[in-house]
Design a protein around this motif. Structure first.
Motif, short mmCIF file in Angstrom:
data_model
loop_
_atom_site.label_atom_id
_atom_site.label_comp_id
_atom_site.label_asym_id
_atom_site.label_seq_id
_atom_site.Cartn_x
_atom_site.Cartn_y
_atom_site.Cartn_z
N LYS A 37 0.87 -1.27 0.05
CA LYS A 37 -0.08 0.19 -0.07
C LYS A 37 0.92 1.20 -0.09
CE LYS A 37 -4.19 1.76 2.14
NZ LYS A 37 -5.07 1.52 3.03
N TYR A 38 0.77 2.03 -1.03
CA TYR A 38 1.57 3.24 -1.06
C TYR A 38 0.68 4.30 -2.07
CZ TYR A 38 3.76 1.62 -5.58
OH TYR A 38 3.88 1.22 -6.79
N GLU A 39 1.26 5.61 -2.12
CA GLU A 39 0.84 6.31 -2.91
C GLU A 39 1.78 6.89 -3.89
OE1 GLU A 39 -0.06 11.31 -2.22
OE2 GLU A 39 -0.77 9.75 -0.52
N THR A 41 3.93 9.04 -6.17
CA THR A 41 4.57 10.61 -5.81
C THR A 41 5.19 10.90 -7.10
OG1 THR A 41 6.83 9.13 -5.13
CG2 THR A 41 5.07 9.85 -3.56
N GLU A 67 -5.69 15.04 -5.71
CA GLU A 67 -6.12 13.66 -4.86
C GLU A 67 -5.00 12.79 -4.72
OE1 GLU A 67 -7.51 13.04 -9.08
OE2 GLU A 67 -7.83 14.60 -7.78
N PRO A 68 -4.65 12.22 -4.06
CA PRO A 68 -3.58 11.23 -3.81
C PRO A 68 -4.01 9.89 -4.65
CG PRO A 68 -4.61 11.09 -1.84
CD PRO A 68 -5.20 12.27 -2.53
N ILE A 69 -3.16 9.42 -5.67
CA ILE A 69 -3.15 8.19 -6.56
C ILE A 69 -2.69 6.95 -5.63
CG2 ILE A 69 -2.53 7.13 -8.64
CD1 ILE A 69 -2.01 10.09 -9.57
N THR A 70 -3.87 6.16 -5.13
CA THR A 70 -3.53 5.03 -4.39
C THR A 70 -3.77 3.84 -4.96
OG1 THR A 70 -5.47 5.30 -3.35
CG2 THR A 70 -3.45 6.30 -2.22
N ARG A 71 -4.71 4.01 -6.17
CA ARG A 71 -5.03 2.57 -6.85
C ARG A 71 -4.87 2.68 -8.52
NH1 ARG A 71 -11.25 2.42 -5.38
NH2 ARG A 71 -10.15 0.70 -3.80
N TYR A 75 -5.26 8.44 -15.00
CA TYR A 75 -4.96 9.70 -14.42
C TYR A 75 -4.41 10.59 -15.40
CZ TYR A 75 -5.93 7.28 -10.04
OH TYR A 75 -6.63 6.16 -9.00
#
Length: 128
Positions: A37-39, A41, A67-71, A75
């Motif tokens: 699990k990470y974002e 960057t 918005e953070p990209i986590t999935r 984009y």
């Protein structure tokens, strides 16, 4: 010379124009593992731009969505060239695959039977 004058009076260089034209045609694919699990960057996107598109982008020239990209998903990222022109690049965040797995899948697509074609690869049969 690029930083002189007002921003609207600056003129893009020839190589800058070529870079902008190249970026308009690009689509970036970023691999993201599903077991960690990470974002996503700016550093990860910059490294991916260098690795996949051979494009060195400094961190200050890259903009990601708020918005953070986590999935996984579709984009975009924006790259500013020489502080003048900004290009929005579509970016797909996909499941990360090892290069060996990617090559094997590509090989399977080319050879649907999954077997080697020994008839065309045998050099002795070509001579006779």
């Amino acid at each position: 010379m690029l930083r002189e004058g007002k921003p609207e009076e600056r003129v893009q260089t020839r190589t800058g124009e070529l870079t902008v034209a190249f970026l308009k045609q690009c689509h970036l694919e970023v691999g993201m593992k599903n077991n960690v699990k990470y974002e996503l960057t700016k550093e990860i996107v910059c490294r991916t731009l260098l690795r996949k598109l051979a494009l060195c982008v400094p961190l200050h020239a890259l903009t990601l969505p708020e918005e953070p990209i986590t999935r996984w998903g579709e984009y975009w990222c924006e790259v500013t060239v020489n502080g003048i022109d900004t290009v929005r690049i579509p970016m797909s965040v996909v499941n990360f695959e090892k290069p060996k797995t990617r090559r094997y899948k590509r090989w399977l697509e080319q050879n649907p039977t999954g077997t080697w074609d020994t008839e065309s690869a045998d050099p002795e049969k070509e001579d006779s």
